[in-house]
Design a protein around this motif. Structure first.
Motif, PDB file in Angstrom:
ATOM      1  N   CYS B  73      76.701  -5.115 -16.110  1.00  0.00           N
ATOM      2  CA  CYS B  73      76.202  -3.963 -16.842  1.00  0.00           C
ATOM      3  C   CYS B  73      74.690  -3.979 -16.648  1.00  0.00           C
ATOM      4  CB  CYS B  73      76.591  -4.110 -18.312  1.00  0.00           C
ATOM      5  SG  CYS B  73      75.968  -2.783 -19.345  1.00  0.00           S
ATOM      6  N   ILE B  74      74.192  -3.020 -15.868  1.00  0.00           N
ATOM      7  CA  ILE B  74      72.793  -3.028 -15.448  1.00  0.00           C
ATOM      8  C   ILE B  74      71.975  -2.268 -16.481  1.00  0.00           C
ATOM      9  CG2 ILE B  74      71.223  -2.314 -13.601  1.00  0.00           C
ATOM     10  CD1 ILE B  74      73.538  -2.864 -11.668  1.00  0.00           C
ATOM     11  N   ASP B  75      71.124  -3.011 -17.178  1.00  0.00           N
ATOM     12  CA  ASP B  75      70.558  -2.567 -18.449  1.00  0.00           C
ATOM     13  C   ASP B  75      69.053  -2.442 -18.350  1.00  0.00           C
ATOM     14  OD1 ASP B  75      69.821  -2.220 -21.099  1.00  0.00           O
ATOM     15  OD2 ASP B  75      70.769  -4.067 -21.819  1.00  0.00           O
ATOM     16  N   SER B  76      68.582  -1.197 -18.389  1.00  0.00           N
ATOM     17  CA  SER B  76      67.134  -0.970 -18.390  1.00  0.00           C
ATOM     18  C   SER B  76      66.854   0.460 -18.828  1.00  0.00           C
ATOM     19  CB  SER B  76      66.554  -1.199 -16.987  1.00  0.00           C
ATOM     20  OG  SER B  76      65.190  -0.831 -16.975  1.00  0.00           O
ATOM     21  N   ALA B  77      65.678   0.671 -19.413  1.00  0.00           N
ATOM     22  CA  ALA B  77      65.217   2.026 -19.699  1.00  0.00           C
ATOM     23  C   ALA B  77      64.461   2.602 -18.502  1.00  0.00           C
ATOM     24  CB  ALA B  77      64.318   2.012 -20.936  1.00  0.00           C
ATOM     25  N   ASN B  78      64.334   1.804 -17.470  1.00  0.00           N
ATOM     26  CA  ASN B  78      63.486   2.132 -16.320  1.00  0.00           C
ATOM     27  C   ASN B  78      64.364   2.537 -15.125  1.00  0.00           C
ATOM     28  OD1 ASN B  78      61.855   1.990 -14.038  1.00  0.00           O
ATOM     29  ND2 ASN B  78      61.070  -0.079 -14.475  1.00  0.00           N
ATOM     30  N   PRO B  79      64.355   3.830 -14.761  1.00  0.00           N
ATOM     31  CA  PRO B  79      65.243   4.295 -13.683  1.00  0.00           C
ATOM     32  C   PRO B  79      65.050   3.529 -12.372  1.00  0.00           C
ATOM     33  CG  PRO B  79      64.280   6.162 -14.851  1.00  0.00           C
ATOM     34  CD  PRO B  79      63.583   4.936 -15.365  1.00  0.00           C
ATOM     35  N   ALA B  80      63.835   3.100 -12.076  1.00  0.00           N
ATOM     36  CA  ALA B  80      63.600   2.345 -10.829  1.00  0.00           C
ATOM     37  C   ALA B  80      64.337   1.012 -10.869  1.00  0.00           C
ATOM     38  CB  ALA B  80      62.103   2.124 -10.620  1.00  0.00           C
ATOM     39  N   ALA B  81      64.374   0.379 -12.046  1.00  0.00           N
ATOM     40  CA  ALA B  81      65.096  -0.895 -12.181  1.00  0.00           C
ATOM     41  C   ALA B  81      66.606  -0.657 -12.091  1.00  0.00           C
ATOM     42  CB  ALA B  81      64.739  -1.565 -13.499  1.00  0.00           C
ATOM     43  N   LEU B  82      67.089   0.427 -12.688  1.00  0.00           N
ATOM     44  CA  LEU B  82      68.524   0.752 -12.575  1.00  0.00           C
ATOM     45  C   LEU B  82      68.896   0.953 -11.106  1.00  0.00           C
ATOM     46  CD1 LEU B  82      69.127   3.336 -15.502  1.00  0.00           C
ATOM     47  CD2 LEU B  82      69.602   0.859 -15.507  1.00  0.00           C
ATOM     48  N   ARG B  83      68.043   1.704 -10.396  1.00  0.00           N
ATOM     49  CA  ARG B  83      68.340   1.994  -8.980  1.00  0.00           C
ATOM     50  C   ARG B  83      68.385   0.704  -8.157  1.00  0.00           C
ATOM     51  NH1 ARG B  83      64.686   5.436  -8.153  1.00  0.00           N
ATOM     52  NH2 ARG B  83      66.013   7.251  -8.500  1.00  0.00           N
ATOM     53  N   ALA B  84      67.391  -0.134  -8.350  1.00  0.00           N
ATOM     54  CA  ALA B  84      67.336  -1.396  -7.601  1.00  0.00           C
ATOM     55  C   ALA B  84      68.550  -2.262  -7.927  1.00  0.00           C
ATOM     56  CB  ALA B  84      66.039  -2.140  -7.937  1.00  0.00           C
ATOM     57  N   GLY B  85      68.903  -2.322  -9.203  1.00  0.00           N
ATOM     58  CA  GLY B  85      70.054  -3.117  -9.624  1.00  0.00           C
ATOM     59  C   GLY B  85      71.346  -2.594  -9.023  1.00  0.00           C
ATOM     60  N   LEU B  86      71.494  -1.283  -9.019  1.00  0.00           N
ATOM     61  CA  LEU B  86      72.719  -0.686  -8.456  1.00  0.00           C
ATOM     62  C   LEU B  86      72.807  -0.952  -6.956  1.00  0.00           C
ATOM     63  CD1 LEU B  86      72.828   2.679 -10.445  1.00  0.00           C
ATOM     64  CD2 LEU B  86      74.659   0.947 -10.368  1.00  0.00           C
ATOM     65  N   GLN B  87      71.664  -0.870  -6.283  1.00  0.00           N
ATOM     66  CA  GLN B  87      71.697  -1.111  -4.828  1.00  0.00           C
ATOM     67  C   GLN B  87      72.107  -2.546  -4.518  1.00  0.00           C
ATOM     68  OE1 GLN B  87      67.804   0.333  -3.879  1.00  0.00           O
ATOM     69  NE2 GLN B  87      68.531   2.419  -3.435  1.00  0.00           N
ATOM     70  N   ALA B  88      71.695  -3.472  -5.381  1.00  0.00           N
ATOM     71  CA  ALA B  88      72.012  -4.886  -5.130  1.00  0.00           C
ATOM     72  C   ALA B  88      73.436  -5.250  -5.554  1.00  0.00           C
ATOM     73  CB  ALA B  88      71.017  -5.772  -5.887  1.00  0.00           C
ATOM     74  N   HIS B  89      74.034  -4.448  -6.437  1.00  0.00           N
ATOM     75  CA  HIS B  89      75.313  -4.802  -7.055  1.00  0.00           C
ATOM     76  C   HIS B  89      76.493  -4.561  -6.112  1.00  0.00           C
ATOM     77  CE1 HIS B  89      78.788  -4.458  -9.823  1.00  0.00           C
ATOM     78  NE2 HIS B  89      78.110  -5.283 -10.582  1.00  0.00           N
ATOM     79  N   LYS B  90      77.400  -5.536  -6.058  1.00  0.00           N
ATOM     80  CA  LYS B  90      78.653  -5.354  -5.289  1.00  0.00           C
ATOM     81  C   LYS B  90      79.761  -4.928  -6.244  1.00  0.00           C
ATOM     82  CE  LYS B  90      77.173  -9.194  -2.464  1.00  0.00           C
ATOM     83  NZ  LYS B  90      76.974 -10.540  -3.027  1.00  0.00           N
ATOM     84  N   GLY B  91      80.511  -3.910  -5.872  1.00  0.00           N
ATOM     85  CA  GLY B  91      81.580  -3.416  -6.749  1.00  0.00           C
ATOM     86  C   GLY B  91      81.053  -2.359  -7.704  1.00  0.00           C
ATOM     87  N   GLN B  92      81.919  -1.976  -8.680  1.00  0.00           N
ATOM     88  CA  GLN B  92      81.555  -0.884  -9.590  1.00  0.00           C
ATOM     89  C   GLN B  92      80.826  -1.415 -10.828  1.00  0.00           C
ATOM     90  OE1 GLN B  92      84.667   1.264 -11.733  1.00  0.00           O
ATOM     91  NE2 GLN B  92      83.597   3.191 -11.390  1.00  0.00           N
ATOM     92  N   ALA B  93      79.553  -1.077 -10.926  1.00  0.00           N
ATOM     93  CA  ALA B  93      78.754  -1.531 -12.077  1.00  0.00           C
ATOM     94  C   ALA B  93      78.879  -0.551 -13.238  1.00  0.00           C
ATOM     95  CB  ALA B  93      77.293  -1.654 -11.673  1.00  0.00           C
ATOM     96  N   LEU B  94      78.419  -1.021 -14.396  1.00  0.00           N
ATOM     97  CA  LEU B  94      78.248  -0.161 -15.577  1.00  0.00           C
ATOM     98  C   LEU B  94      76.734  -0.039 -15.775  1.00  0.00           C
ATOM     99  CD1 LEU B  94      79.480   1.197 -18.163  1.00  0.00           C
ATOM    100  CD2 LEU B  94      79.538  -1.090 -19.195  1.00  0.00           C
ATOM    101  N   VAL B  95      76.244   1.187 -15.965  1.00  0.00           N
ATOM    102  CA  VAL B  95      74.811   1.407 -16.160  1.00  0.00           C
ATOM    103  C   VAL B  95      74.528   1.568 -17.656  1.00  0.00           C
ATOM    104  CG1 VAL B  95      72.938   3.072 -15.810  1.00  0.00           C
ATOM    105  CG2 VAL B  95      74.403   2.407 -13.882  1.00  0.00           C
ATOM    106  N   ASN B  96      73.512   0.854 -18.147  1.00  0.00           N
ATOM    107  CA  ASN B  96      73.161   0.871 -19.565  1.00  0.00           C
ATOM    108  C   ASN B  96      71.693   1.204 -19.676  1.00  0.00           C
ATOM    109  OD1 ASN B  96      73.142   0.452 -22.309  1.00  0.00           O
ATOM    110  ND2 ASN B  96      73.517  -1.746 -22.226  1.00  0.00           N
TER     111      ASN B  96
END
Lengths: 267, 267
Positions: B73-96
């Protein structure tokens, strides 16, 4: 939340022996402990044979009312014992119980009305125990109509939608919980009560299941419960539940319970 | 019931230091303990300054995914951090998380859709935190409409009606619980999630309040929670709640949890 203390019940061998042996000290102590722990009503059930039960009930009512200042819940399947208990009781008693079984419904409601009592009404009729949410709500309506015809006020009616064992029938917990909400919606002013412990019948970790189920039922609208007030974990959930549902102004009761150590160690 | 383990959060000083110091062992251990305790997702929040947060998030995602087999569950108020986390994540993440604040709503949903992720959506808009049940449900509908427009499937939407402190505003517990039920009714297929611990802010006996509130919310339809899976009392309520709601076939998980000692001592 109205708590009915269940400990003085002749289904327990120790209590039945105390009733038969007229051990007033034992019964009075059980009553006092429950009231000190927060019981609003003290349930009395003699559990003796039909022939002697009315006399035993009178003795129980007099013994408990000498010991504590709370009203009693007069508990028997025997109308003669209910009548004797009501005659002996000072103040407004709660009768446990009537059901929608034809032979019991009107006679017991007439008795309740005649003594200005309140009544626990089980969602049970001549076709047996209800399975579904809808059956429970339909019987609850029938009970409320009969209570109205008998002149029993809506506020004196405590509907019990009958919790059944989830270990035996997995869907019975949800069916009960939805019935609590449905009865609160369709019969405004009526109370919804239950005996908790059936839900965990034949399961391990029964106290955990009972506590969790009590919180769930409170969220759905349960506003009374028949339980053991000496189960500190269960009473802590009653106290927490009231605070969480906005039924404890400024959370003062909860904070007081915490300060006096009544919430136990798992806080 | 979907459990999101909340322990890897940079708001905790120890976690933030581990992130900054790249203490992979500490982070991996926190992840493993949570998954062993039953977490379905592991939340990762770096809690560092905006400039370095995307790099920290990538390191967190890689470190945790090397340690455990559950999605994050990729957790940040910062869209740039969410984007970076999603790019690094394998499989289906949950965005928080996303909210109905105009500046965040569409950009974050586009990001979620672009990565085929799921998303936690807070019932919060530019007018601030919701007070009433109705405000929460209205914002939930707005979130669901925006998710649909963005192409995010209903089953990938986790609405959080935002639990608020009952110690500060007594009526907020009931307002939240009714919103859970209202959202389940009006947005079929969407999940309802919450972070529990706000409800007990500034109160004593917080673990008791959190446990009781979790049971209540499950009864109202909550099917996901962000919590500390190492709080054994809380996880015991999750397990009991599933059995009581018919979500644990034959109560086998519950019985297994009991046998393995995972339900704790207060059973």
């Amino acid at each position: 939340m109205i708590v009915v203390g269940e400990r003085i019940n002749g289904n327990s061998k120790r209590v039945r022996e105390a009733v038969v042996g007229r051990s007033a000290d034992f019964i009075a102590r059980e009553a006092r402990l429950q009231v000190e722990a927060g019981a609003d009503y003290v349930d009395v059930n003699a559990g003796t044979e039909a022939e002697r039960e009315p006399d035993d009930m009178v003795w129980l009512v007099e013994t408990v009312q000498s010991a504590v200042d709370k009203p009693l819940c007069i508990d028997s399947a025997n109308p003669a014992a209910l009548r004797a208990g009501l005659q002996a009781h000072k103040g407004q008693a709660l009768v446990n119980s009537v059901s929608a079984e034809e032979a019991r419904l009107e006679p017991v409601l007439d008795l309740v009305k005649g003594h200005g009592a309140r009544v626990v009404a089980l969602t049970l009729d001549d076709s047996g125990l209800p399975e579904t949410t809808e059956q429970r709500i339909a019987i609850a309506r029938k009970l409320a109509e009969a209570a109205e015809r008998a002149g029993v006020a809506r506020d004196d009616l405590f509907i019990d939608p009958l919790a059944r064992a989830v270990g035996l029938e997995n869907e019975q917990g949800a069916a009960f919980l939805d019935a609590v909400a449905g009865i609160r919606d369709s019969l405004p002013g009526a109370h919804v009560i239950c005996g908790l412990s059936n839900v965990s019948f034949q399961m391990p970790a029964r106290r955990l299941l009972n506590r969790t189920f009590l919180a769930m039922a409170m969220a759905k609208g349960l506003d009374a419960a028949i339980l053991d007030p000496l189960d500190a974990g269960l009473m802590a959930v009653v106290c927490a539940g009231k605070a969480l549902l906005g039924q404890d102004e400024m959370c003062l009761d909860f904070i007081q319970a915490y300060r006096s150590g009544r919430l136990g160690t798992q806080t």
